[in-house]
Scaffold this motif. Structure first.
Motif, mmCIF file in Angstrom:
data_model
loop_
_atom_site.group_PDB
_atom_site.id
_atom_site.type_symbol
_atom_site.label_atom_id
_atom_site.label_comp_id
_atom_site.label_asym_id
_atom_site.label_seq_id
_atom_site.Cartn_x
_atom_site.Cartn_y
_atom_site.Cartn_z
ATOM 1 N N TYR A 262 62.849 67.038 35.330
ATOM 2 C CA TYR A 262 61.694 66.947 34.454
ATOM 3 C C TYR A 262 61.547 68.186 33.581
ATOM 4 O O TYR A 262 61.857 69.312 34.001
ATOM 5 C CB TYR A 262 60.415 66.762 35.282
ATOM 6 C CG TYR A 262 60.409 65.505 36.099
ATOM 7 C CD1 TYR A 262 59.882 64.324 35.610
ATOM 8 C CD2 TYR A 262 60.959 65.493 37.388
ATOM 9 C CE1 TYR A 262 59.876 63.153 36.364
ATOM 10 C CE2 TYR A 262 60.957 64.339 38.153
ATOM 11 C CZ TYR A 262 60.413 63.172 37.631
ATOM 12 O OH TYR A 262 60.422 62.026 38.389
ATOM 13 N N ARG A 264 59.140 70.585 32.497
ATOM 14 C CA ARG A 264 57.837 71.026 32.991
ATOM 15 C C ARG A 264 56.896 71.423 31.861
ATOM 16 O O ARG A 264 55.674 71.248 31.958
ATOM 17 C CB ARG A 264 58.018 72.183 33.958
ATOM 18 C CG ARG A 264 58.718 71.792 35.264
ATOM 19 C CD ARG A 264 59.073 73.018 36.087
ATOM 20 N NE ARG A 264 57.944 73.922 36.164
ATOM 21 C CZ ARG A 264 58.058 75.241 36.243
ATOM 22 N NH1 ARG A 264 59.258 75.810 36.228
ATOM 23 N NH2 ARG A 264 56.981 76.010 36.324
ATOM 24 N N ALA A 267 54.988 68.366 30.591
ATOM 25 C CA ALA A 267 54.589 67.452 31.656
ATOM 26 C C ALA A 267 53.375 66.615 31.271
ATOM 27 O O ALA A 267 53.303 65.420 31.571
ATOM 28 C CB ALA A 267 54.311 68.230 32.941
ATOM 29 N N ASP A 293 52.858 69.678 36.633
ATOM 30 C CA ASP A 293 53.591 70.600 35.762
ATOM 31 C C ASP A 293 54.518 71.539 36.524
ATOM 32 O O ASP A 293 55.201 72.367 35.916
ATOM 33 C CB ASP A 293 52.620 71.413 34.903
ATOM 34 C CG ASP A 293 51.563 72.122 35.732
ATOM 35 O OD1 ASP A 293 51.603 72.019 36.970
ATOM 36 O OD2 ASP A 293 50.689 72.782 35.128
ATOM 37 N N GLY A 294 54.571 71.398 37.838
ATOM 38 C CA GLY A 294 55.520 72.176 38.629
ATOM 39 C C GLY A 294 56.700 71.359 39.116
ATOM 40 O O GLY A 294 57.637 71.896 39.722
ATOM 41 N N ASP A 296 60.043 69.907 39.265
ATOM 42 C CA ASP A 296 61.314 70.255 38.636
ATOM 43 C C ASP A 296 62.337 69.125 38.753
ATOM 44 O O ASP A 296 63.054 68.827 37.807
ATOM 45 C CB ASP A 296 61.871 71.528 39.279
ATOM 46 C CG ASP A 296 63.062 72.076 38.520
ATOM 47 O OD1 ASP A 296 62.904 72.444 37.340
ATOM 48 O OD2 ASP A 296 64.168 72.118 39.112
ATOM 49 N N ASP A 325 59.263 70.952 43.840
ATOM 50 C CA ASP A 325 58.155 71.393 43.000
ATOM 51 C C ASP A 325 58.013 72.912 43.082
ATOM 52 O O ASP A 325 58.052 73.486 44.181
ATOM 53 C CB ASP A 325 56.861 70.716 43.448
ATOM 54 C CG ASP A 325 55.722 70.924 42.489
ATOM 55 O OD1 ASP A 325 55.471 70.053 41.646
ATOM 56 O OD2 ASP A 325 55.072 71.990 42.583
#
Length: 463
Positions: A262, A264, A267, A293-294, A296, A325
């Motif tokens: 992802y 981040r 996000a 948003d953490g 990964d 994460d």
């Protein structure tokens, strides 16, 4: 022209038969000139028939070529109108706020799909219920290729979960289970490329593709350089029998796997989150991860099973999401459901071997249908279905200081849903559900137990 040829042939035969005149003891022969005329008439008839056949063959070939090269387009649409009333216990109201009741259009869609040259497929489907047009299925693809592998490119569902791939028009309950609430982080509609064998599948189906890891269902762009997913699904039918009366006896098994990374920084824009409610789009959501948003990377595995014996069906799915994460560390989220349904009027759920998912149910005796042979509009009981589902999700391992805010609710949720469906015909049905949702919260709401009850109904029209 056909009638002219027949008349000419009749005249020629008449002239031939009249060519011999029998007297009492004398036979008069036909002059050579008349024989030549008969031969000329027959030759003209043969030439005419040959020309007609050539013209008919050419016309048929032209029509087939036009049919093959012209787009085969079908318009479709649907709308769902929902109404719901809910009740929260004291803990639930303190965490989630006031109860929500009312009515809304859950879905209002229009779409067009078709094929070209019997090899090119396309579909465009949009939803009008949001503040802007929602992009549902927007793709093009190749099918019926000599290699037996079909290709699809665009914005569509990843090959993940029987419940997810089966259209909501086929769902047994008003809303899909809490497992489907995780589709924004895994298995939803995303931009991508997929290879599959769905158009030629029988007992086995498979699909594999590369997609954006997450994104809104909208006509937006997404940077996929560090925001990618690879997802695959395989299904198998150990046995399948379809009776002349439409009853089905089958066992469906399947498994899906997805690996994802992802972006981040984006996000929030890419909707990297999950939210699960009390199986209602009107009532309050019991669990909300907020923006992850953490997050990964993620690896996910799902197993699925459906057993159908005539009017009885039993479904089960279980998924595990192993997350890496930045804030929560290594965390596992697991979710699944078990469901049983039964048609009181004897129908079977419409399983589609090509794709390994469900199609529309067609009642044996529709309640509403067009007038035929003196039968009026209201002519039968329709189809009646009763169902129960238990669904669960556990997100407790994601609880950490970074995600422990007032707008985030994590923990364990178990939903019980009882439902009754009345199918007027294959295009219209009424749905009634009672939902009992229980959540044990963790983090800042540790020790709190939320309970929500929902009474809801839906009228669904598909065309």
């Amino acid at each position: 022209m056909k009638y002219v040829s027949t008349a000419i042939l009749g005249i020629a035969m008449l002239r031939f038969l009249c060519g011999f005149v029998y007297a009492e003891e004398t036979m008069i022969s036909v002059p050579e000139k008349e024989w030549e005329q008969v031969r000329a008439d027959l030759a003209a008839i043969q030439e005419s028939l040959k020309t007609e056949k050539e013209k008919a063959d050419a016309k048929k070939k032209a029509e087939e070529e036009k049919k093959r090269t012209s787009p085969k387009t079908t318009w479709s649409g649907r709308f769902y109108f929902d109404g719901a009333a809910s009740h929260l216990n004291d803990d639930g109201e303190a965490i989630l706020g006031d109860e929500t009741n009312g009515t809304r259009f859950r879905t209002a869609r229009l779409g067009v799909k078709g094929s070209l040259y019997d090899m090119i497929e396309y579909e465009l489907e949009v939803d009008f219920t949001g503040s802007s047009l929602g992009a549902k299925n927007v793709f093009a693809g190749l099918k019926n290729l000599p290699c037996g592998v079909d290709v699809r490119l665009g914005h569509f569902k990843e090959p993940w979960s029987l419940e997810n791939l089966s259209s909501s028009t086929r769902s047994v309950m008003i809303e899909r289970s809490v497992l489907n609430g995780t589709k924004d982080i895994c298995g939803g509609r995303n931009n991508g490329l997929m290879l599959h064998n769905w158009h030629t599948a029988d007992r086995w189906t498979w699909a594999v593709g590369g997609f954006a890891a997450s994104m809104p269902e909208a006509f937006t762009s997404v940077d996929m350089r560090h925001h990618l997913a690879a997802t695959a699904r395989v299904t198998f039918l150990p046995f399948y029998t379809e009776c002349p009366n439409g009853s089905r006896y089958l066992w469906h098994l399947g498994a899906s796997y997805s690996t994802r990374c992802y972006n981040r920084e984006n996000a929030a824009a890419y909707k990297t989150s999950f939210r699960t409610g009390a199986d209602s789009a009107i009532a309050q959501s019991m669990m909300d991860s907020g923006v992850l948003d953490g997050l990964d990377s993620l690896n996910a595995f799902l197993v699925e099973s459906t057993w159908i014996r005539g009017p009885l069906s039993v479904d089960f799915e279980q998924a595990f999401f192993w997350m890496d994460d930045v804030y929560a560390g290594d965390a596992t989220v697991q979710s699944g459901y078990a469901q049983v349904s039964y048609f009181l009027t004897g129908e079977s759920r419409n399983y589609q071997k090509k794709g390994g998912y469900f199609g529309l149910v067609e009642p044996n005796n529709p309640f509403v249908r067009t007038c035929k042979e003196g039968v009026g509009f209201f002519s039968g009981p329709g189809a009646w279905e009763i169902a129960y589902r238990c669904a669960w999700i556990d997100s407790g391992e994601l609880v950490c200081t970074h995600y422990d805010t007032a707008s985030v609710q994590m923990g364990k949720t178990v939903n019980h849903v009882w439902g009754v469906n009345w199918y007027w015909n294959k295009n219209c049905r009424w749905m009634f559900n009672y939902v009992l949702a229980n959540t044990d919260y963790e983090g800042r709401y540790a020790g709190k137990h939320g309970r929500e009850q929902v009474w809801e109904a839906r009228v669904q029209v598909v065309f």
